[in-house]
Design a protein around this motif. Structure first.
Motif, PDB file in Angstrom:
ATOM      1  N   LYS A  32      36.365 103.035 -52.686  1.00 47.19           N
ATOM      2  CA  LYS A  32      37.069 102.851 -53.960  1.00 47.19           C
ATOM      3  C   LYS A  32      38.371 102.066 -53.835  1.00 47.19           C
ATOM      4  O   LYS A  32      38.995 101.761 -54.856  1.00 47.19           O
ATOM      5  N   ALA A  33      38.781 101.739 -52.633  1.00 46.73           N
ATOM      6  CA  ALA A  33      40.029 100.999 -52.468  1.00 46.73           C
ATOM      7  C   ALA A  33      39.739  99.508 -52.323  1.00 46.73           C
ATOM      8  O   ALA A  33      38.801  99.118 -51.631  1.00 46.73           O
ATOM      9  N   VAL A  34      40.574  98.691 -52.961  1.00 47.55           N
ATOM     10  CA  VAL A  34      40.423  97.244 -52.834  1.00 47.55           C
ATOM     11  C   VAL A  34      40.750  96.825 -51.407  1.00 47.55           C
ATOM     12  O   VAL A  34      41.828  97.119 -50.889  1.00 47.55           O
ATOM     13  N   MET A  35      39.784  96.128 -50.775  1.00 48.97           N
ATOM     14  CA  MET A  35      40.006  95.653 -49.413  1.00 48.97           C
ATOM     15  C   MET A  35      40.442  94.202 -49.387  1.00 48.97           C
ATOM     16  O   MET A  35      41.229  93.789 -48.534  1.00 48.97           O
ATOM     17  N   ASP A  36      39.915  93.428 -50.317  1.00 52.11           N
ATOM     18  CA  ASP A  36      40.237  92.004 -50.347  1.00 52.11           C
ATOM     19  C   ASP A  36      39.941  91.480 -51.737  1.00 52.11           C
ATOM     20  O   ASP A  36      38.815  91.583 -52.212  1.00 52.11           O
ATOM     21  N   ASP A  37      40.949  90.967 -52.399  1.00 53.15           N
ATOM     22  CA  ASP A  37      40.746  90.361 -53.723  1.00 53.15           C
ATOM     23  C   ASP A  37      41.256  88.941 -53.737  1.00 53.15           C
ATOM     24  O   ASP A  37      41.607  88.399 -54.785  1.00 53.15           O
ATOM     25  N   SER A  38      41.290  88.323 -52.578  1.00 48.65           N
ATOM     26  CA  SER A  38      41.853  86.979 -52.479  1.00 48.65           C
ATOM     27  C   SER A  38      41.020  85.928 -53.203  1.00 48.65           C
ATOM     28  O   SER A  38      41.504  84.858 -53.532  1.00 48.65           O
ATOM     29  N   GLY A  39      39.782  86.230 -53.479  1.00 44.28           N
ATOM     30  CA  GLY A  39      38.926  85.275 -54.178  1.00 44.28           C
ATOM     31  C   GLY A  39      38.969  85.401 -55.690  1.00 44.28           C
ATOM     32  O   GLY A  39      38.295  84.655 -56.398  1.00 44.28           O
ATOM     33  N   MET A  40      39.780  86.287 -56.172  1.00 45.56           N
ATOM     34  CA  MET A  40      39.789  86.590 -57.595  1.00 45.56           C
ATOM     35  C   MET A  40      41.029  85.993 -58.263  1.00 45.56           C
ATOM     36  O   MET A  40      42.148  86.237 -57.800  1.00 45.56           O
ATOM     37  N   PRO A  41      40.842  85.224 -59.345  1.00 44.91           N
ATOM     38  CA  PRO A  41      42.003  84.711 -60.098  1.00 44.91           C
ATOM     39  C   PRO A  41      42.721  85.877 -60.758  1.00 44.91           C
ATOM     40  O   PRO A  41      42.252  86.446 -61.736  1.00 44.91           O
TER      41      PRO A  41
END
Lengths: 112, 113
Positions: free
Chosen positions: A52-61
């Motif tokens: 449930k924890a965000v690990m990587d959102d680098s691809g998201m605007p």
């Protein structure tokens, strides 16, 4: 097993409107991924969660996209405001540890 | 860093003949490798996966792939193509240090009657 479930399967909306995509992962899977597929860019990872924890959102605007996973069996991807360039097929996928990643049927989003 | 190169964007075969889809990868860590198939307007279906066990991996629908570390390759084969194999195929790599999947550009398979 029902597999990864996504809703809606199709969404048509006008530019500027809010869109919410929903995903139910395979029961017991601890990783959840959101991908976007377009003809030009192919498959792009937007964000992924572990337990449930965000690990990587680098691809998201991040100015217009947000992803949440309030519990182990549900995730949302929200776009606000939507733009025509967001038109794509959005896939949710889930996996267990080092196993294979299983994809849902996708949500085809059209922003006019 | 990790990446995948699918060497053929399009492969055309006759029904009943062998299929070979070529894939090379690069990875800084011990890789896991996958092949997915996507039929038109459908989601991605996992065909097979390699996760450091046997180097020859058997998948669904008669497909298999061989992991060759010395050649950094993971080619997909099927001895006899069927019309239903017409689809797009993706070679995918992930590294042991994270769970990001890196997709190849895809290979479109056409099966001639």
């Amino acid at each position: 097993d029902a597999g990864v479930i996504q809703s809606p399967r199709h969404e048509v909306t006008e530019m500027g409107q809010e869109v919410t995509l929903r995903c139910k992962p395979i029961s017991g899977h601890d990783y959840l991924f959101w991908y976007r597929q377009t003809m030009m860019q192919g498959l792009e990872l937007l964000v992924y969660f572990n337990n449930k924890a965000v690990m990587d959102d680098s691809g998201m605007p991040k100015d217009r996209f947000s992803a949440k996973m309030p519990n182990a069996s549900f995730s949302t991807l929200k776009i606000q405001p939507s733009e025509p360039r967001d038109s794509a097929v959005y896939f949710c996928a889930s996996s267990l540890a080092r196993g294979g990643v299983y994809f849902g049927p996708g949500t085809r989003l059209t922003v006019t | 860093a990790q990446s995948v190169t699918q060497l053929d964007s399009h492969v055309s075969v006759s029904e009943g003949t062998p299929v070979l889809l070529r894939c090379n990868y690069s990875s800084s860590y011990s890789p896991s490798l996958f092949w997915y198939v996507q039929h038109p307007n459908k989601g991605l279906q996992l065909l097979l996966k390699y996760t450091s066990a046997a180097t020859l991996v058997k998948g669904i629908n008669g497909f298999e792939a061989e992991f060759k570390k010395s050649e950094t390759s993971f080619h997909l084969t099927k001895p006899s193509a069927h019309m239903s194999d017409a689809a797009e195929y993706f070679c995918v790599v992930s590294s042991s240090n994270d769970y990001k999947l890196s997709f190849g550009a895809g290979t479109t398979v056409t099966v001639r009657a």
